[in-house]
Design an enzyme around this catalytic site. Structure first.
Site, PDB file in Angstrom:
ATOM      1  N   CYS A   1       8.716   0.837   3.801  1.00 50.09           N
ATOM      2  CA  CYS A   1       7.250   0.687   4.027  1.00 50.09           C
ATOM      3  C   CYS A   1       6.859  -0.775   4.244  1.00 50.09           C
ATOM      4  O   CYS A   1       5.998  -1.118   5.237  1.00 50.09           O
ATOM      5  CB  CYS A   1       6.453   1.419   3.203  1.00 50.09           C
ATOM      6  SG  CYS A   1       6.895   3.218   2.728  1.00 50.09           S
TER       7      CYS A   1
ATOM      8  N   CYS B   1       7.686   1.127  -1.806  1.00 51.69           N
ATOM      9  CA  CYS B   1       8.594   1.419  -0.767  1.00 51.69           C
ATOM     10  C   CYS B   1       9.212   0.227   0.256  1.00 51.69           C
ATOM     11  O   CYS B   1       8.236  -0.119   0.731  1.00 51.69           O
ATOM     12  CB  CYS B   1       8.189   2.498   0.018  1.00 51.69           C
ATOM     13  SG  CYS B   1       8.920   3.131   1.380  1.00 51.69           S
TER      14      CYS B   1
END
Length: 170
Positions: free
Chosen positions: A95, A92
């Site tokens: 993230c 991600c």
């Protein structure tokens, strides 16, 4: 002639790619060896270089933060200080962008706020229990009261503001 040049070009590109990967692997092996040597010697690397964030699993969460099996309908915090849980995945992008900001907050508030990470790919049960539908999802947990859930790549200011909110709820 064009086929020969194309073949040579592709061969050269493959060779450079292989050399780059090998060089990168050698660097990683050297770093791993250096880390092993560092941890084996009495003069280990300073704690400041280590991550201030702890990666946790369901067993740790149930034992130290919230036992969702014992209290499925009410969040009963077991921690000794406010906490932050970052639900993330390695693949991600947002993230990965959020990670250094949370690391900085973890270092700044060391001993005052515990910061944890949960990999949703490895801990699907926790993702389901906490209703993680989008990542990064960060849970800010005060000592008393309801945790604050955020979604997305937070700014450093948003992290600071939310930490201030969980401190007020003491």
């Amino acid at each position: 002639m064009k086929k020969i040049l194309l073949t040579l070009g592709l061969s050269t590109m493959s060779l450079f790619t292989a050399l780059a990967c090998t060089a990168h692997a050698s660097e990683n092996n050297s770093e791993a060896q250096a880390q092993t040597e560092t941890t084996e010697t009495p003069a280990a690397a300073p704690a400041a270089e280590a991550s201030a964030i702890r990666h946790i699993d369901a067993a740790y969460l149930r034992a130290n933060i919230y036992d969702y099996k014992e209290n499925p309908n009410k969040f009963v915090f077991k921690g000794s200080r406010p906490a932050i849980i970052d639900f993330y995945a390695d693949w991600c992008g947002p993230c990965r962008s959020l990670a250094p900001k949370l690391e900085a907050a973890a270092k700044k508030y060391a001993g005052k706020v515990d910061v944890y990470k949960v990999n949703v790919d490895n801990e699907a049960e926790l993702a389901q229990i906490f209703g993680v539908r989008s990542i990064p999802m960060v849970l800010f947990i005060p000592m008393k009261g309801t945790p604050i859930q955020t979604v997305g790549d937070l700014t450093a200011d948003q992290i600071e503001e939310t930490i201030a909110q969980i401190y007020k709820a003491k």
